[in-house]
Each structure stands twice: as structure tokens, then as C-alpha cells.
Design a protein around this motif. Structure first.
Motif, short mmCIF file in Angstrom:
data_model
loop_
_atom_site.label_atom_id
_atom_site.label_comp_id
_atom_site.label_asym_id
_atom_site.label_seq_id
_atom_site.Cartn_x
_atom_site.Cartn_y
_atom_site.Cartn_z
N GLN A 68 2.08 1.79 -3.48
CA GLN A 68 1.02 2.35 -4.33
C GLN A 68 0.90 3.86 -4.12
O GLN A 68 0.75 4.62 -5.08
N GLN A 76 -1.44 -1.25 9.11
CA GLN A 76 -0.44 -1.73 8.17
C GLN A 76 0.84 -0.89 8.19
O GLN A 76 1.83 -1.25 7.56
N PRO A 128 0.81 -1.23 0.00
CA PRO A 128 0.00 0.00 0.00
C PRO A 128 0.84 1.28 0.00
O PRO A 128 0.49 2.25 -0.67
N GLN A 185 -11.81 0.95 8.64
CA GLN A 185 -11.44 -0.31 8.02
C GLN A 185 -10.11 -0.87 8.54
O GLN A 185 -9.67 -1.94 8.11
N GLY A 229 -10.29 5.01 6.42
CA GLY A 229 -9.15 4.17 6.72
C GLY A 229 -9.14 3.67 8.15
O GLY A 229 -8.81 2.50 8.42
N PHE A 239 -8.85 6.17 -5.10
CA PHE A 239 -8.55 5.10 -4.15
C PHE A 239 -9.69 4.77 -3.19
O PHE A 239 -9.67 3.73 -2.55
N SER A 279 -6.43 7.03 2.41
CA SER A 279 -5.67 7.52 3.55
C SER A 279 -4.21 7.11 3.46
O SER A 279 -3.30 7.92 3.73
N LEU A 280 -3.94 5.88 3.06
CA LEU A 280 -2.56 5.45 2.89
C LEU A 280 -1.96 6.00 1.59
O LEU A 280 -0.77 6.28 1.52
N ALA A 281 -2.80 6.17 0.60
CA ALA A 281 -2.32 6.64 -0.70
C ALA A 281 -1.79 8.07 -0.62
O ALA A 281 -0.86 8.43 -1.34
N GLN A 292 -9.05 3.35 0.50
CA GLN A 292 -7.60 3.23 0.64
C GLN A 292 -6.87 4.56 0.47
O GLN A 292 -5.65 4.60 0.48
N VAL A 336 -6.97 0.22 8.15
CA VAL A 336 -5.82 0.17 7.25
C VAL A 336 -4.55 0.71 7.91
O VAL A 336 -3.43 0.39 7.49
#
Length: 376
Positions: free
Chosen positions: A96, A219, A93, A214, A211, A280, A285-287, A283, A216
Motif C-alpha cells: 500500500q 509487521q 501494508p 498501535q 504506529g 492513512f 507510518s508504514l505508508a 497507518q 504496526v
């Protein structure tokens, strides 16, 4: 070292999302408001972007092609090469997100400001930033769909449709209506800038709330975060070196090299955050984490470089006066407006050009057309 106050607001928003994430009905309301905010942001970008000013810069096409190649070719290639760092330094992630960072357009306001501080070709920096933003509206989503999709991202016909409806259609509408609303947008620049920044904070809150809900963020460990910072530091250093020495190899003059270095090595937080939210989803938040970190890093490093460039022997020999006035500009250049008002090429161009008028060796026509100094 400048610390962008807007980054502190973004971090505060992330903290709020971590402590009080939107759930249930609140999450649905935040998502709807975020969608509307993104559409409005790109409508304003379209209304602000002076296509005429960007087209005027075509006379200095070699410089603009060089900046575009740095932004949308060299950067993505380096992003793809970082795939080899998974899983040693980066998780998938985070990779990405790093790859997405390399796809977004260049920033405008801080590129112009740093070019001015370093006594570079400010009109060319204005046009280069405008071109990058204009091209990025179309190219960034297409590159993301091609590169991130092939890397496991969930891109489909629905994703393309969302991009068109939420990003491209509002942007085109803003361009079409610019003839009638451009004056209103210019007169209320400060208020609309606050709307910009508030909209981006809403987008960040919604993305990080999703995020958190869920899970994320489990991670990301401190070790992985340190690895990401190290990779981004190397990425920025490589781009700064490539843009400077590459432009020198292409026989650009000093002032043009400065514009190429600052416009070709930087990425826009204001453009990237809304795009990431559309592309995204949960996803995002990590992106956007790599982009947020890179944004602050580029401000700190480029501020040091710009100050040193202003004392280059060539700059001193050129007999350019008004350094104290440029120092005053630098105080404004690092305001958080870069995140909200940075995508106002027409406005930023007009605000920076007066400082350029004090440079006796530049013809007035260059300031109007964005034509730089002759290549050496």
C-alpha cells in the motif's frame, strides 16, 4: 553519493517516535498540531506556486503532457503491477505504501538542479515540476481513493472531506491570497523554509508515534525491508529508462529528454508526507516508509546520472560554458531544502534561471516562457 541531511533528520524523528511516542493527551495535542501544520504547509504551497509561470509553459505542452503521463499514469501502473509481489517480497501494508509512492507528484527543486547539472532544459523542468505539483494536489488524493480504496484502504466520504478541508482549501486560499502575500513569502523564503521542514518533522513524529502505539512496526522485518529496497531500485531503474528512451522515441531533443527524465522519474517527499498523514491516519507510518527510502535513492542515482550527462559528447559539442558555476549550483541542489522548499516553483525557477542565462544557444524568450529546444 549525496546523502540528503534532511533524511537524517527524518530518521532521527522516527527514532524519537520509537523511543518516546506521544500518548494520551500528548498524542491528542500532537495530532491537532499536525493537522494545523498540514493545512499551513498547503497554504504556503499555494502562496508560492506561480500559476502564471506554469501557464506560460503551455507553449511546450508535449513535454509537460509526457511528464504528467509518466508521473500519474506510468508510475501508478507499475505500482499496481507490484501487487504480484505480495506476499513473496512485500507485505500488504508495504505494498500500500509503495502504491501510494507511485501516486504522489514529482519533486521540483532537485529535478531543476539535476537538469541544470546535466545541461538540460531548465525552464521546461521548472514548468514541468510546477504542473506536477499543481495537478497532484487534486489527482493524488483521487487516485489514492480509487486505487488504495479498492485495495482495502479505508477511504470514505469522510476521507474525501478531510482531503478537501486539509489540503485543497488551504492550497486554494494560498493561491487566492498570493497577489497580496506573494512578496512577503518570497522575502522570507528561508524562514518559511524552516517552518516547512519543521512542520513535516512534526507530521512524521505524529504518524510514527501512532504506529508505535498501535504496534504496526512489528509487521516489518529486515527481510521485508530488503525486499522493499530491491523493488524500489527496480522501479526507479525502469522509470529512468522509460522516460529517457520514451522521450527519444517521441523525438524530443537532448535537452528536453533530460528535463523529462529527471522530472518524470522522481517523487516529492514534501508533498507525499502530509498527504499520507491525511489519507492513512494511524497507518501513515508504514505508508510513508517506501517514499522516504525512494527519496534518498533517487537523489543518489540521479546525481550520478546528471554528472555523466554533463559530459555527453552532445553537451560538449554544444559549447556550453560555465560548468564550474553549475557545479556550485549542484552543491545547493542537494540541500535538505528539497524536502521543505522544493515545492516553491516560482522561487526555484527564479533561482535557477540565472545559470541558464549563460547558455548562448538558448533564446532569452525560452527562459521566460519555459519553451525548450526544438524537437529533433
Amino acid at each position: 553519493m549525496p546523502i540528503d541531511p534532511y533524511i537524517l533528520l527524518l530518521l532521527g524523528t522516527v527514532g524519537l517516535a520509537a523511543l518516546l511516542p506521544a500518548r494520551g493527551t500528548g498524542a491528542d495535542a500532537a495530532s491537532g498540531a499536525s493537522t494545523a501544520a498540514i493545512a499551513f504547509l498547503f497554504f504556503l504551497y499555494g502562496a508560492r506556486l506561480s500559476t502564471r509561470e506554469a501557464l506560460d509553459g503551455l507553449r511546450h505542452w508535449r513535454l509537460h503532457v509526457t511528464v504528467l503521463a509518466s508521473t500519474f499514469v506510468v508510475f501508478p501502473l507499475l505500482g499496481l503491477a507490484s501487487r504480484g509481489l505480495v506476499p513473496v517480497l512485500l507485505t500488504d501494508p508495504l505494498y500500500q505504501g509503495l502504491l501510494f509512492l507511485t501516486l504522489v507528484p514529482s519533486t521540483i527543486q532537485s529535478s531543476i538542479a539535476f537538469t541544470s547539472i546535466a545541461r538540460g532544459n531548465v525552464p521546461a523542468a521548472i514548468c514541468a515540476g510546477s504542473f506536477s505539483s499543481l495537478v497532484g494536489i487534486v489527482v493524488t488524493p483521487l487516485l489514492a481513493a480509487a486505487l488504495l480504496g479498492s485495495g482495502g484502504g479505508e477511504f470514505s466520504a469522510d476521507s474525501v472531506l478531510k482531503i478537501v478541508l486539509q489540503l485543497l482549501v488551504p492550497f486554494v486560499a494560498g493561491q487566492v491570497l498570493r497577489r497580496w502575500i506573494g512578496g512577503f513569502v518570497a522575502r522570507h523564503k528561508r524562514v518559511l523554509g524552516l517552518v516547512d521542514r519543521g512542520s513535516i518533522l512534526l507530521v512524521v513524529y505524529t504518524a510514527f508515534s501512532e504506529g508505535m502505539v498501535q504496534g504496526v512496526w512489528h509487521q516489518v522485518s529486515p527481510v521485508r525491508l530488503a525486499g522493499l529496497l530491491a523493488v524500489e531500485a527496480v522501479l526507479l531503474a525502469v522509470m529512468l529508462l522509460l522516460t529517457w528512451y520514451g522521450a527519444k522515441a517521441l523525438r524530443f531533443g537532448r535537452e528536453d529528454r533530460i528535463a523529462i527524465q529527471f522530472a518524470g522519474s522522481k517523487k516529492s517527499l514534501a508533498a507525499g508526507l502530509p498527504m499520507a498523514s491525511v489519507l492513512f491516519g494511524a497507518q501513515a507510518s508504514l505508508a510513508v516508509l517506501p517514499l522516504m527510502l525512494f527519496h534518498q535513492m533517487q537523489l543518489m542515482v540521479c546525481a550520478v546520472i546528471a554528472k555523466r550527462r554533463s559530459h555527453d559528447p552532445e553537451a560538449v559539442a554544444a559549447g556550453e560554458s560555465g560548468e564550474s558555476g553549475e557545479s556550485g549550483e549542484s552543491g545547493e541542489s542537494e540541500e535538505p531544502g528539497e524536502s521543505g522548499e522544493s515545492e516553491e516553483p516560482g522561487e526555484s525557477g527564479r533561482s535557477e534561471e540565472p545559470g541558464e542565462s549563460g547558455r548562448s544557444e538558448k533564446p532569452a524568450a525560452a527562459a521566460r516562457t519555459g519553451i525548450g529546444t526544438r524537437n529533433r
